[in-house]
Design a protein around this motif. Sequence first.
Motif, short mmCIF file in Angstrom:
data_model
loop_
_atom_site.label_atom_id
_atom_site.label_comp_id
_atom_site.label_asym_id
_atom_site.label_seq_id
_atom_site.Cartn_x
_atom_site.Cartn_y
_atom_site.Cartn_z
N ALA A 178 -5.75 11.78 2.54
CA ALA A 178 -5.06 10.65 2.10
C ALA A 178 -5.53 9.89 0.94
O ALA A 178 -6.78 9.58 0.86
N ALA A 186 -11.08 11.01 2.04
CA ALA A 186 -10.36 10.08 1.63
C ALA A 186 -10.53 9.70 0.19
O ALA A 186 -11.66 9.63 -0.45
N ARG A 237 -0.20 11.88 0.40
CA ARG A 237 -1.02 12.97 1.17
C ARG A 237 -1.14 14.17 0.20
O ARG A 237 -0.46 14.60 -0.59
N THR A 254 0.82 -1.31 0.05
CA THR A 254 -0.13 0.02 -0.02
C THR A 254 0.97 1.15 -0.10
O THR A 254 1.82 1.36 0.71
N THR A 255 0.59 2.11 -1.00
CA THR A 255 0.96 3.47 -0.95
C THR A 255 0.12 4.43 -0.52
O THR A 255 -0.69 4.62 -0.94
N GLU A 256 0.72 5.44 0.23
CA GLU A 256 -0.06 6.36 0.76
C GLU A 256 0.37 7.73 0.34
O GLU A 256 1.40 8.12 0.45
N ARG A 316 -4.88 6.40 -1.07
CA ARG A 316 -4.29 5.37 -0.68
C ARG A 316 -4.43 4.25 -1.80
O ARG A 316 -5.33 4.21 -2.54
#
Length: 373
Positions: free
Chosen positions: A16, A161, A8, A4-6, A18
Motif C-alpha cells: 500500500a 509500504a 494499492r 488519507t488516500t490508500e 498511503r
Amino acid sequence: MTNTTEIRVAGEPGYAIRVGHGLIAEVGDALPEGARKVLVVHPPTLQKEADALRESLVGEREVLLAEIPDAEQGKRIEVASFCWQIMGQADFTRSDAVVGFGGGAVTDLAGFVAASWLRGVAVVQVPTTVLGMVDAAVGGKTGVNTNEGKNLVGAFWAPRAVICDLDLLATLPRNEAVAGYAEVVKAGFIQYPEILEIIEADPERATDVTTDEFRRTIELAIRMKADIVGEDFREAGLREHLNYGHTLGHAIEHAERYQWRHGAAVSIGMMFAAELSRLAGRLSDAAVDRHRDILTSLGLPTTYRLGAWTQLLKTMQRDKKTRAGMLRFIVLDDIGKPTVMQAPDESLLYSAYLEVGEEQRPEVRSTQTSVKL
C-alpha cells in the motif's frame, strides 16, 4: 477529499501507498512484526526529524540512524557499504528492516541496501520530497550511480509500504517542489491529461503543496506509477513508459556530475522526446508546443547547451533501456499515448536535439526564485 488516500500496488508482493497528513506515526505499524532492529537512512538536512522518528520507533526495537550525503552524492557504493557496516556490526538478521527517510536518492539507496543485505530484508519508504513521493519510493527500483552512468547498479526490491506524509513537504523550498514536480508533469503527458489541465488552469496552485490541486495531481501521478509497476514489476515492457524524458535526462545529469536536480534534467528530456516524436511524424506541433508552454509556466528548463551532444549520445548508449547496442526512446503518438521507438537514426536524434539545444547553458528558474543546480 478524505484525510488519507490508500493506493494499492498489485502483484506479488503487493503493498500500500498511503497519502495524507500526519502519517509519520504509521511507520512503526508498517514494519515487520518480528523486526527487532531497524536502520533509518536519512540525509543531513533531516537530522532533527530522523531523531524524532527514531524515538517513535524505539521500545522493543533497536533503532540505528545512518546519515548519508545529500542528493545524488548519497547514491554511491561507498555509501551503501557504510550502511552495510552499521548493519553488520549490529547483527541485523533477515527479520530486521530498513527505513528510507528522505528524497528520491535516499529511498533509492535505502532500498538497495535492504535488497542486498542477506539477499533481502524489509524496507519501508518514507519519502520527504515531491520526487520521492511520486517516483523514487514507488515501484521497487533501487540502486546506486557509477562513474559510467546513473542507476547502472541496482535491484528490483518491493517495499513493505510507502508512507507519503504531506506534512513533510511543508518546509520544502519552492524550487525543490517545482523540480520534483517534473515527474508529475510526466504522468500528465503519458497517462493523465487531467494533470496538465490543472497546471494550465493555475501553475502556482498546482505546485503549492498546501492546495487541493497539488494533492490531486500528486495522487494521480502515484496512481499511474502504482498501476504500471503492479503490471510490470521488472520493466519487461509497460514500465518502460515511465522513462519518458529520462534517457536524455539521465545523460544530462551525468554530464553535470549530478549537480543538476533530476527534475530539471528530465524536463529537458521530455522536451527532447516530444521533438523526437514530432520529427518522426507521431506528435503534432500543438502537442509539442503544449509541452513547452507547461514546462515553461512552471519555471522548468526546456533547452540545454548545443555543444554537449556528442557527450550526451555516448552516455545514452549506456542507458539501461539499450538492447543489443540499440538505443530505445519513449515517445508519444499523442498526449497519453506513449510507445517505444527503437534504434532511431542518429541524424533524427541530432535533429531533435537541435530543437532543444542552445549556444549557452540556460539559467534554470523556478516560478519564484532561481534553482541552484
